[in-house]
Design an enzyme around this catalytic site. Sequence first.
Site, PDB file in Angstrom:
ATOM      1  N   SER A   7       0.808  -1.233   0.000  1.00 45.26           N
ATOM      2  CA  SER A   7       0.000   0.000   0.000  1.00 45.26           C
ATOM      3  C   SER A   7       0.839   1.280   0.000  1.00 45.26           C
ATOM      4  O   SER A   7       0.272   2.375  -0.059  1.00 45.26           O
ATOM      5  CB  SER A   7      -0.931   0.027   1.216  1.00 45.26           C
ATOM      6  OG  SER A   7      -1.887  -0.997   1.145  1.00 45.26           O
ATOM      7  N   PRO A  13       2.136   5.296   4.411  1.00 45.86           N
ATOM      8  CA  PRO A  13       3.473   4.860   4.857  1.00 45.86           C
ATOM      9  C   PRO A  13       3.425   3.498   5.538  1.00 45.86           C
ATOM     10  O   PRO A  13       2.412   3.152   6.147  1.00 45.86           O
ATOM     11  CB  PRO A  13       3.891   5.943   5.854  1.00 45.86           C
ATOM     12  CG  PRO A  13       2.630   6.633   6.258  1.00 45.86           C
ATOM     13  CD  PRO A  13       1.650   6.462   5.143  1.00 45.86           C
ATOM     14  N   ASP A  14       4.510   2.707   5.419  1.00 44.95           N
ATOM     15  CA  ASP A  14       4.584   1.454   6.171  1.00 44.95           C
ATOM     16  C   ASP A  14       5.158   1.756   7.551  1.00 44.95           C
ATOM     17  O   ASP A  14       5.290   2.927   7.940  1.00 44.95           O
ATOM     18  CB  ASP A  14       5.373   0.377   5.396  1.00 44.95           C
ATOM     19  CG  ASP A  14       6.825   0.761   5.168  1.00 44.95           C
ATOM     20  OD1 ASP A  14       7.273   1.775   5.736  1.00 44.95           O
ATOM     21  OD2 ASP A  14       7.525   0.035   4.440  1.00 44.95           O
ATOM     22  N   ARG A  16       8.244   0.262   8.835  1.00 46.80           N
ATOM     23  CA  ARG A  16       9.688   0.127   9.051  1.00 46.80           C
ATOM     24  C   ARG A  16      10.593   0.613   7.936  1.00 46.80           C
ATOM     25  O   ARG A  16      11.804   0.518   8.070  1.00 46.80           O
ATOM     26  CB  ARG A  16      10.003  -1.345   9.368  1.00 46.80           C
ATOM     27  CG  ARG A  16       9.381  -1.793  10.673  1.00 46.80           C
ATOM     28  CD  ARG A  16       9.652  -3.240  11.016  1.00 46.80           C
ATOM     29  NE  ARG A  16       8.985  -3.584  12.273  1.00 46.80           N
ATOM     30  CZ  ARG A  16       7.701  -3.903  12.383  1.00 46.80           C
ATOM     31  NH1 ARG A  16       6.953  -3.946  11.314  1.00 46.80           N
ATOM     32  NH2 ARG A  16       7.165  -4.177  13.560  1.00 46.80           N
ATOM     33  N   ASP A  89      -5.943  -0.907   5.959  1.00 45.84           N
ATOM     34  CA  ASP A  89      -6.376   0.226   5.128  1.00 45.84           C
ATOM     35  C   ASP A  89      -7.603  -0.093   4.280  1.00 45.84           C
ATOM     36  O   ASP A  89      -8.109   0.779   3.577  1.00 45.84           O
ATOM     37  CB  ASP A  89      -5.214   0.695   4.241  1.00 45.84           C
ATOM     38  CG  ASP A  89      -4.614  -0.420   3.399  1.00 45.84           C
ATOM     39  OD1 ASP A  89      -5.356  -1.322   2.972  1.00 45.84           O
ATOM     40  OD2 ASP A  89      -3.384  -0.393   3.170  1.00 45.84           O
ATOM     41  N   CYS A 143     -21.874   6.079  29.902  1.00 52.49           N
ATOM     42  CA  CYS A 143     -20.736   5.191  29.603  1.00 52.49           C
ATOM     43  C   CYS A 143     -19.443   5.990  29.422  1.00 52.49           C
ATOM     44  O   CYS A 143     -18.509   5.855  30.195  1.00 52.49           O
ATOM     45  CB  CYS A 143     -21.007   4.330  28.370  1.00 52.49           C
ATOM     46  SG  CYS A 143     -19.596   3.250  28.014  1.00 52.49           S
ATOM     47  N   THR A 181       5.984  -7.189   2.959  1.00 51.14           N
ATOM     48  CA  THR A 181       6.028  -7.306   4.420  1.00 51.14           C
ATOM     49  C   THR A 181       7.449  -7.588   4.864  1.00 51.14           C
ATOM     50  O   THR A 181       8.185  -8.279   4.168  1.00 51.14           O
ATOM     51  CB  THR A 181       5.080  -8.416   4.941  1.00 51.14           C
ATOM     52  OG1 THR A 181       5.357  -8.658   6.324  1.00 51.14           O
ATOM     53  CG2 THR A 181       5.214  -9.715   4.172  1.00 51.14           C
ATOM     54  N   SER A 182       7.798  -7.030   6.035  1.00 50.54           N
ATOM     55  CA  SER A 182       9.145  -7.278   6.555  1.00 50.54           C
ATOM     56  C   SER A 182       9.219  -8.656   7.218  1.00 50.54           C
ATOM     57  O   SER A 182      10.284  -9.093   7.617  1.00 50.54           O
ATOM     58  CB  SER A 182       9.527  -6.188   7.557  1.00 50.54           C
ATOM     59  OG  SER A 182       8.551  -6.113   8.581  1.00 50.54           O
ATOM     60  N   GLU A 207      13.239  -5.291   0.067  1.00 50.04           N
ATOM     61  CA  GLU A 207      14.452  -5.767   0.747  1.00 50.04           C
ATOM     62  C   GLU A 207      14.151  -7.117   1.376  1.00 50.04           C
ATOM     63  O   GLU A 207      12.982  -7.466   1.583  1.00 50.04           O
ATOM     64  CB  GLU A 207      14.854  -4.774   1.849  1.00 50.04           C
ATOM     65  CG  GLU A 207      13.755  -4.634   2.865  1.00 50.04           C
ATOM     66  CD  GLU A 207      13.909  -3.448   3.794  1.00 50.04           C
ATOM     67  OE1 GLU A 207      14.973  -2.830   3.819  1.00 50.04           O
ATOM     68  OE2 GLU A 207      12.931  -3.181   4.512  1.00 50.04           O
TER      69      GLU A 207
HETATM   70  P1  CNA Z   1       6.626  -3.230   7.765  1.00 43.54           P
HETATM   71  O1  CNA Z   1       7.286  -3.952   8.873  1.00 43.54           O
HETATM   72  O2  CNA Z   1       6.611  -1.748   7.755  1.00 43.54           O
HETATM   73  O3  CNA Z   1       7.349  -3.744   6.424  1.00 43.54           O
HETATM   74  C1  CNA Z   1       7.018  -3.274   5.151  1.00 43.54           C
HETATM   75  C2  CNA Z   1       7.948  -3.987   4.170  1.00 43.54           C
HETATM   76  O4  CNA Z   1       7.534  -3.655   2.860  1.00 43.54           O
HETATM   77  C3  CNA Z   1       9.407  -3.586   4.317  1.00 43.54           C
HETATM   78  O5  CNA Z   1      10.208  -4.748   4.228  1.00 43.54           O
HETATM   79  C4  CNA Z   1       9.637  -2.659   3.107  1.00 43.54           C
HETATM   80  O6  CNA Z   1      10.935  -2.755   2.589  1.00 43.54           O
HETATM   81  C5  CNA Z   1       8.658  -3.213   2.111  1.00 43.54           C
HETATM   82  N1  CNA Z   1       8.128  -2.237   1.163  1.00 43.54           N
HETATM   83  C6  CNA Z   1       7.675  -0.978   1.418  1.00 43.54           C
HETATM   84  N2  CNA Z   1       7.173  -0.428   0.305  1.00 43.54           N
HETATM   85  C7  CNA Z   1       7.327  -1.358  -0.679  1.00 43.54           C
HETATM   86  C8  CNA Z   1       7.002  -1.390  -2.050  1.00 43.54           C
HETATM   87  N3  CNA Z   1       6.368  -0.357  -2.664  1.00 43.54           N
HETATM   88  N4  CNA Z   1       7.302  -2.503  -2.750  1.00 43.54           N
HETATM   89  C9  CNA Z   1       7.931  -3.560  -2.150  1.00 43.54           C
HETATM   90  N5  CNA Z   1       8.255  -3.586  -0.861  1.00 43.54           N
HETATM   91  C10 CNA Z   1       7.947  -2.502  -0.129  1.00 43.54           C
HETATM   92  O7  CNA Z   1       5.120  -3.712   7.562  1.00 43.54           O
HETATM   93  P2  CNA Z   1       4.516  -5.147   7.776  1.00 43.54           P
HETATM   94  O8  CNA Z   1       3.190  -5.133   7.090  1.00 43.54           O
HETATM   95  O9  CNA Z   1       5.456  -6.238   7.512  1.00 43.54           O
HETATM   96  O10 CNA Z   1       4.304  -5.118   9.378  1.00 43.54           O
HETATM   97  C11 CNA Z   1       3.159  -5.452   9.919  1.00 43.54           C
HETATM   98  C12 CNA Z   1       2.386  -4.274  10.528  1.00 43.54           C
HETATM   99  C13 CNA Z   1       2.372  -3.031   9.693  1.00 43.54           C
HETATM  100  C14 CNA Z   1       0.963  -4.649  10.618  1.00 43.54           C
HETATM  101  O11 CNA Z   1       0.578  -4.696  11.954  1.00 43.54           O
HETATM  102  C15 CNA Z   1       0.136  -3.593   9.876  1.00 43.54           C
HETATM  103  O12 CNA Z   1      -1.095  -3.347  10.495  1.00 43.54           O
HETATM  104  C16 CNA Z   1       0.993  -2.412   9.887  1.00 43.54           C
HETATM  105  N6  CNA Z   1       0.752  -1.341   8.919  1.00 43.54           N
HETATM  106  C17 CNA Z   1      -0.252  -1.392   8.025  1.00 43.54           C
HETATM  107  C18 CNA Z   1      -0.441  -0.353   7.135  1.00 43.54           C
HETATM  108  C19 CNA Z   1      -1.586  -0.425   6.150  1.00 43.54           C
HETATM  109  O13 CNA Z   1      -2.659  -0.873   6.488  1.00 43.54           O
HETATM  110  N7  CNA Z   1      -1.368   0.014   4.897  1.00 43.54           N
HETATM  111  C20 CNA Z   1       0.417   0.758   7.145  1.00 43.54           C
HETATM  112  C21 CNA Z   1       1.456   0.780   8.097  1.00 43.54           C
HETATM  113  C22 CNA Z   1       1.607  -0.273   8.972  1.00 43.54           C
HETATM  114 ZN    ZN Z   2     -19.835   2.328  25.973  1.00 44.93          ZN
END
Ligand code: CNA
Ligand code: ZN
Length: 284
Positions: A7, A13-14, A16, A89, A143, A181-182, A207
């Site tokens: 996303s 933004p993610d 990490r 999202d 409440c 996902t990381s 990565e």
């Molecule tokens: P994270 O740990 O932030 O990892 C994201 C990973 O995606 C990293 O390894 C990045 O290098 C990689 N990445 C980022 N952008 C791109 C791209 N365009 N193409 C390829 N790779 C990319 O996020 P995870 O989802 O692994 O961690 C889990 C958490 C993040 C969950 O609890 C989610 O709820 C939470 N989260 C969700 C959102 C959302 O709903 N869009 C946003 C931010 C965090």
């Molecule tokens: Zn309530």
Amino acid sequence: MAGAGISTSAGIPDFRSPGSGLYDNLQKYNLPDPQAIFSIDFFKESPEPFFELARELFPGQFKPTPCHYFIKMLDDKGLLLRHYTQNIDTLERVSGLNGDKIVEAHGTFHTSHCLACGKEYCLDWMKNEVFKGGVPKCDVEGCEGVVKPDIVFFGEALPKRFFDCVKKDMMECDLLIIMGTSLVVQPFASLTSRVPDTTPRLYINREKSPPMDPFMDLLMGGGSDFNADKEGNYRDVFWEGSCDDGAQALATLLGWGEELKTTVKTEQARIDKETKDSSAAKKS
Ligand code: CNA
Ligand code: ZN
């Protein structure tokens, strides 16, 4: 299996990614540590920072990405067993993917509940409250409980649907695609090790996943065992790059390259038009 990386190209933004990830941009909230904003104990004491962030990231302001439409296309072609997402999202739903095919492992903004009396609230109610500013409070007389979106915070259990589906799906999976996902948040990351040993696993990400912390490994009973670099690897493939490019490359190999490009263009234009029409309707 997907994470925040599918996303980021939509503008969300993610956690990490260095520099652009949320954890590097939370200074203004004065948190004890960046993860506190999604920690249930911290939220119960100080819900304000979460709701301030929710205003910036509220679902409904973003369009699904080419990667989301690729996932929808897998389903249209009858190939998708299930889409497991850590994202909150709702962009999978916006892309048109049926709710039956989605497991929102970390919950969703779709519904919310009062932490004191349990009353349920809908997305529109929460949206209204979030954009009003402040902390959403329960409207049941006497409440005054804080109302929290049904997203899973650190320290909370994952939805029952996650465990039910995992039990059924994982042994049936004959190709596991992991995207954006990381692979560090548990128990989600350990799903990679629940598919049969003969199931190929394709990991599309910018990565490689950082190595599992040995302590967490011990605590969680094993994390993600994905490792395309290990000696004797016969089934893991790491594709380095963006989720959108990876999805497009895969679609092209499958002979759906042009179809995916057309779908993305048509669907995104449709959403733009709907957004324009609804804001015009609100003004008039
Ligand atoms: P994270 O740990 O932030 O990892 C994201 C990973 O995606 C990293 O390894 C990045 O290098 C990689 N990445 C980022 N952008 C791109 C791209 N365009 N193409 C390829 N790779 C990319 O996020 P995870 O989802 O692994 O961690 C889990 C958490 C993040 C969950 O609890 C989610 O709820 C939470 N989260 C969700 C959102 C959302 O709903 N869009 C946003 C931010 C965090
Ligand atoms: Zn309530």
